[in-house]
Design an enzyme around this catalytic site. Sequence first.
Site, PDB file in Angstrom:
ATOM      1  N   ASN A   6      46.332  66.690  37.546  1.00 31.01           N
ATOM      2  CA  ASN A   6      45.941  66.680  36.138  1.00 31.01           C
ATOM      3  C   ASN A   6      46.194  68.084  35.568  1.00 31.01           C
ATOM      4  OD1 ASN A   6      44.202  67.231  33.889  1.00 31.01           O
ATOM      5  ND2 ASN A   6      43.136  65.327  34.293  1.00 31.01           N
ATOM      6  N   HIS A   9      44.083  71.587  32.228  1.00 32.63           N
ATOM      7  CA  HIS A   9      43.548  72.946  32.093  1.00 32.63           C
ATOM      8  C   HIS A   9      44.620  74.015  31.988  1.00 32.63           C
ATOM      9  CE1 HIS A   9      39.714  71.291  31.859  1.00 32.63           C
ATOM     10  NE2 HIS A   9      39.815  70.702  33.040  1.00 32.63           N
ATOM     11  N   HIS A  42      44.854  64.053  30.054  1.00 35.58           N
ATOM     12  CA  HIS A  42      43.818  63.372  29.268  1.00 35.58           C
ATOM     13  C   HIS A  42      43.962  63.803  27.810  1.00 35.58           C
ATOM     14  CE1 HIS A  42      39.181  62.490  28.889  1.00 35.58           C
ATOM     15  NE2 HIS A  42      39.897  61.893  27.954  1.00 35.58           N
ATOM     16  N   ARG A  44      42.263  63.858  24.692  1.00 33.61           N
ATOM     17  CA  ARG A  44      40.907  63.635  24.174  1.00 33.61           C
ATOM     18  C   ARG A  44      40.938  63.509  22.668  1.00 33.61           C
ATOM     19  NH1 ARG A  44      36.652  65.074  28.055  1.00 33.61           N
ATOM     20  NH2 ARG A  44      35.273  64.790  26.291  1.00 33.61           N
ATOM     21  N   ARG A  48      41.146  68.972  22.686  1.00 31.79           N
ATOM     22  CA  ARG A  48      40.741  70.314  23.119  1.00 31.79           C
ATOM     23  C   ARG A  48      41.711  70.928  24.126  1.00 31.79           C
ATOM     24  NH1 ARG A  48      35.331  68.898  26.554  1.00 31.79           N
ATOM     25  NH2 ARG A  48      34.779  67.849  24.625  1.00 31.79           N
ATOM     26  N   GLU A  69      45.221  59.520  30.607  1.00 34.68           N
ATOM     27  CA  GLU A  69      43.799  59.165  30.489  1.00 34.68           C
ATOM     28  C   GLU A  69      43.435  59.181  29.014  1.00 34.68           C
ATOM     29  OE1 GLU A  69      41.458  62.045  32.496  1.00 34.68           O
ATOM     30  OE2 GLU A  69      42.330  61.621  34.430  1.00 34.68           O
ATOM     31  N   THR A 100      34.626  64.651  31.579  1.00 33.76           N
ATOM     32  CA  THR A 100      34.203  63.246  31.647  1.00 33.76           C
ATOM     33  C   THR A 100      33.000  63.146  32.577  1.00 33.76           C
ATOM     34  OG1 THR A 100      36.553  62.813  31.540  1.00 33.76           O
ATOM     35  CG2 THR A 100      35.123  60.924  31.900  1.00 33.76           C
ATOM     36  N   GLU A 150      39.590  53.629  39.217  1.00 29.10           N
ATOM     37  CA  GLU A 150      39.462  54.986  39.742  1.00 29.10           C
ATOM     38  C   GLU A 150      37.977  55.260  39.882  1.00 29.10           C
ATOM     39  OE1 GLU A 150      41.630  58.119  37.756  1.00 29.10           O
ATOM     40  OE2 GLU A 150      40.280  59.640  38.563  1.00 29.10           O
ATOM     41  N   HIS A 191      37.671  63.376  40.216  1.00 30.84           N
ATOM     42  CA  HIS A 191      36.682  64.185  39.497  1.00 30.84           C
ATOM     43  C   HIS A 191      35.965  65.140  40.452  1.00 30.84           C
ATOM     44  CE1 HIS A 191      34.666  65.009  35.693  1.00 30.84           C
ATOM     45  NE2 HIS A 191      33.796  65.565  36.505  1.00 30.84           N
TER      46      HIS A 191
HETATM   47  N1  PXP Z   1      40.129  61.517  36.887  1.00 29.39           N
HETATM   48  C1  PXP Z   1      39.599  61.295  35.658  1.00 29.39           C
HETATM   49  C2  PXP Z   1      39.541  59.888  35.174  1.00 29.39           C
HETATM   50  C3  PXP Z   1      39.151  62.361  34.853  1.00 29.39           C
HETATM   51  O1  PXP Z   1      38.637  62.100  33.633  1.00 29.39           O
HETATM   52  C4  PXP Z   1      39.285  63.671  35.337  1.00 29.39           C
HETATM   53  C5  PXP Z   1      38.862  64.823  34.488  1.00 29.39           C
HETATM   54  O2  PXP Z   1      39.658  64.859  33.333  1.00 29.39           O
HETATM   55  C6  PXP Z   1      39.872  63.856  36.596  1.00 29.39           C
HETATM   56  C7  PXP Z   1      40.251  62.756  37.373  1.00 29.39           C
HETATM   57  C8  PXP Z   1      40.118  65.208  37.173  1.00 29.39           C
HETATM   58  O3  PXP Z   1      38.919  65.865  37.435  1.00 29.39           O
HETATM   59  P1  PXP Z   1      38.950  67.382  37.884  1.00 29.39           P
HETATM   60  O4  PXP Z   1      39.572  68.168  36.780  1.00 29.39           O
HETATM   61  O5  PXP Z   1      37.511  67.689  38.091  1.00 29.39           O
HETATM   62  O6  PXP Z   1      39.761  67.445  39.154  1.00 29.39           O
END
Ligand code: PXP
Length: 239
Positions: A6, A9, A42, A44, A48, A69, A100, A150, A191
């Site tokens: 992901n 960030h 994601h 949003r 952001r 996402e 999330t 998931e 997550h």
């Molecule tokens: N999976 C989903 C569905 C999420 O919403 C997120 C956070 O955006 C992640 C995975 C990734 O989580 P993390 O950034 O904590 O690894």
Amino acid sequence: MRLHINVDHVATLRNARGTTYPDPVAAARMCLDAGAHGITAHLREDRRHIRDDDVERLRGTLRATFNLETASTDEMIAIACKVGPDVVTLVPERREERTTEGGLEVAKAGPSLRAHVERLRAADIKVSLFIAADLAQVEASRALGVEQIELHTGEYAHAAGDPAKARAELDRLAAAAKRGRELGLEIAAGHGLTTKNVPALVAIPEIVELNIGHAVIADAVFSGLTAAVRAMLAASERR
Ligand code: PXP
């Protein structure tokens, strides 16, 4: 095990200064070159981190699975159908949350969730639902006709330093994964996962995909993105 990185960030860092760098699309390419199997982002409601233009560029340039996402809203479903990612993961979203925070409420969902799933499937997009490791949510997901769930691993991640709680969370995740598989669902997890907590999670045999962001981007500050992705690939290998 498929590892999807992901890249939200990377966009968080870019947006902190309003610059054009670091570019999440360039980061996505680097993650794939390092061996990641797919990219997750994601979009949003408040934009952001990832923005509409990032989503379009990711779709346009990636040669691997792109998992978008989004919240289950009319606006996001319209964007998803226009952009055409390989997978859409529907997540709950609240403006005030830092990330999330819970799973999607599927068991008590109103008709709009079903309508959104049907729109995505009609557009030939695989649908995944981000849910708590709860049997009622797993069964309700199956009833909606999605291909994948998931499982939210946040509670497990927060149990770091409390082995009994971590074990209980792993057991809950394992039971949900087993039930999902029995019902024919593909099982992903994500997550709060890190190189430290992933090895125990991947011992659950039904889990075939991980979505990991924050910890990989954080590790990349010290070791570089390629090394951080490779370290996560090594940690998520099933032994
Ligand atoms: N999976 C989903 C569905 C999420 O919403 C997120 C956070 O955006 C992640 C995975 C990734 O989580 P993390 O950034 O904590 O690894």
